[in-house]
Design an enzyme around this catalytic site. Structure first.
Site, PDB file in Angstrom:
ATOM      1  N   LYS A 158     -59.629  14.436  55.544  1.00  0.00           N
ATOM      2  CA  LYS A 158     -59.180  15.402  56.546  1.00  0.00           C
ATOM      3  C   LYS A 158     -58.347  16.432  55.786  1.00  0.00           C
ATOM      4  O   LYS A 158     -57.128  16.302  55.649  1.00  0.00           O
ATOM      5  CB  LYS A 158     -58.363  14.686  57.633  1.00  0.00           C
ATOM      6  CG  LYS A 158     -58.065  15.555  58.839  1.00  0.00           C
ATOM      7  CD  LYS A 158     -57.558  14.699  59.990  1.00  0.00           C
ATOM      8  CE  LYS A 158     -56.973  15.564  61.108  1.00  0.00           C
ATOM      9  NZ  LYS A 158     -57.930  16.460  61.748  1.00  0.00           N
TER      10      LYS A 158
HETATM   11  N1  PMP Z   1     -63.918  15.274  63.452  1.00  0.00           N
HETATM   12  C1  PMP Z   1     -63.115  16.252  63.008  1.00  0.00           C
HETATM   13  C2  PMP Z   1     -63.702  17.350  62.186  1.00  0.00           C
HETATM   14  C3  PMP Z   1     -61.756  16.248  63.334  1.00  0.00           C
HETATM   15  O1  PMP Z   1     -60.951  17.226  62.917  1.00  0.00           O
HETATM   16  C4  PMP Z   1     -61.233  15.215  64.138  1.00  0.00           C
HETATM   17  C5  PMP Z   1     -59.771  15.209  64.512  1.00  0.00           C
HETATM   18  N2  PMP Z   1     -59.000  14.549  63.547  1.00  0.00           N
HETATM   19  C6  PMP Z   1     -62.100  14.210  64.574  1.00  0.00           C
HETATM   20  C7  PMP Z   1     -63.438  14.266  64.208  1.00  0.00           C
HETATM   21  C8  PMP Z   1     -61.605  13.064  65.389  1.00  0.00           C
HETATM   22  O2  PMP Z   1     -60.818  12.205  64.599  1.00  0.00           O
HETATM   23  P1  PMP Z   1     -59.608  11.383  65.226  1.00  0.00           P
HETATM   24  O3  PMP Z   1     -60.176  10.578  66.337  1.00  0.00           O
HETATM   25  O4  PMP Z   1     -59.136  10.538  64.105  1.00  0.00           O
HETATM   26  O5  PMP Z   1     -58.609  12.351  65.695  1.00  0.00           O
END
Ligand code: PMP
Length: 323
Positions: A158
């Site tokens: 991320k």
């Molecule tokens: N995909 C992307 C590109 C994201 O930025 C996020 C948000 N973090 C998610 C999926 C969902 O991840 P999470 O459930 O860990 O927030």
């Protein structure tokens, strides 16, 4: 839209006033996008504020930093403690918590790794994703922007720079009057939203794309998979074609900010009868009970925030420069 207010930002152990939380304009992260971050939610429960899946977020942050060869000057426990301190110091609930690892010192040059890696943790009020439409269902557009392949930009991390792609897809969808974008992978399979993972329901089975579609492995996604299985729905991770998406009985997004958001339309195709379907609603019901601390079976997913009085003094000591 995210509100940007809060009282204090945790910066390398110090609690800095919101207005004073600044970095240098020639910082490496600012120029090259080499930073890694998390989005975490704090919820109100009967036992006080609690953080959802804190240790999973901390682990992903550390893994993201590892992929970008950023040495992290904190242990997982110290990062988790920082998140609790930041939450306690801001007294905002429900909250959206944003820890970010970055190189904030002036250091130009793409592969210049001289600048120290810092950690900042901001806390802002969490609003309902897309307001009312997150209850009735969001309208999503299949984006002309594809996800970059992970051998170009690893989706596993991320990282700041990943969001150039999300930004382009997101503003394109919103300029076309949609709430959100759905990005396809380089091979044309369904990948994810700009900040959400995506699920489909067909004949009572739940489907979601996997890492081979260059998605971020969402922590909400992982939670949804567990909840759906516990509810007795088969869950299949596989390549998902666009035509499967357009003919699904139900579609929904998952993400820390989006939580669980039913999708009612995909590029002018109504999803099902255009209203959140029964499987989506079943999963949503359990999810929202979990985050309110009402599902003892999932209690391990919540970390209580210690009272402000206990959490702040250590940080305050550091603020005065004694640690
Ligand atoms: N995909 C992307 C590109 C994201 O930025 C996020 C948000 N973090 C998610 C999926 C969902 O991840 P999470 O459930 O860990 O927030």
């Amino acid at each position: 839209m995210l509100a940007t207010q809060g009282k204090k930002i945790w910066m390398d152990g110090a609690l800095v006033d919101f207005a004073d939380a600044k970095i240098h304009v020639l910082s490496h992260t600012f120029h090259y996008g080499v930073g890694v971050f998390e989005g975490i939610r704090g919820y109100a429960t009967a036992n006080g504020p609690a953080i959802f899946r804190l240790s999973d977020h901390v682990k992903r942050l550390i893994d993201s930093a590892r992929l970008y060869r950023m040495p992290v000057p904190y242990s997982a426990e110290e990062i988790a403690q920082g998140v609790l301190e930041a939450q306690a110091a801001n007294e905002i609930i429900p909250s959206y918590i944003r820890p970010i690892l970055y190189r904030g010192e002036p250091a130009l040059g793409v592969k210049n790794r001289a600048g120290k890696v810092s950690l900042a943790i901001g806390v802002i009020p969490a609003k309902k994703y897309l307001g009312e439409s997150s209850e009735t269902g969001v309208r999503a557009k299949i984006s002309p922007y594809r996800k970059p392949r992970s051998d170009a930009i690893p989706s596993f991390a991320k990282a700041d720079g990943n969001y150039l792609n999300s930004y382009l897809a997101g503003v394109d969808a919103s300029d076309d009057g949609y709430d959100e974008a759905i990005l396809l992978d380089a091979n044309g399979y369904v990948a994810e939203g700009t900040g959400e993972n995506i699920f489909l329901v067909r004949n009572g089975t739940v489907y979601t794309p996997g890492l081979e579609s260059d998605i971020l492995l969402g922590i909400t996604r992982m939670s949804v998979v567990q909840i759906a299985k516990d509810l007795g729905y088969p869950v299949v991770e596989k390549l998902v074609g666009v035509n499967e998406l357009l003919t699904a009985d139900e579609v929904f997004f998952s993400g820390t900010y989006a939580e669980i958001a039913p999708v009612r339309e995909v590029s002018h195709y109504a999803v099902g009868n255009g209203r959140p379907g029964p499987v989506t609603r079943d999963i949503m019901d359990v999810f929202y009970r979990i985050v309110r601390g009402e599902e003892p079976k999932y209690a391990a997913w919540l970390t209580r925030v210690p009272a402000l009085a206990r959490a702040v003094p250590r940080a305050a000591r550091r603020e005065r420069g004694s640690a």
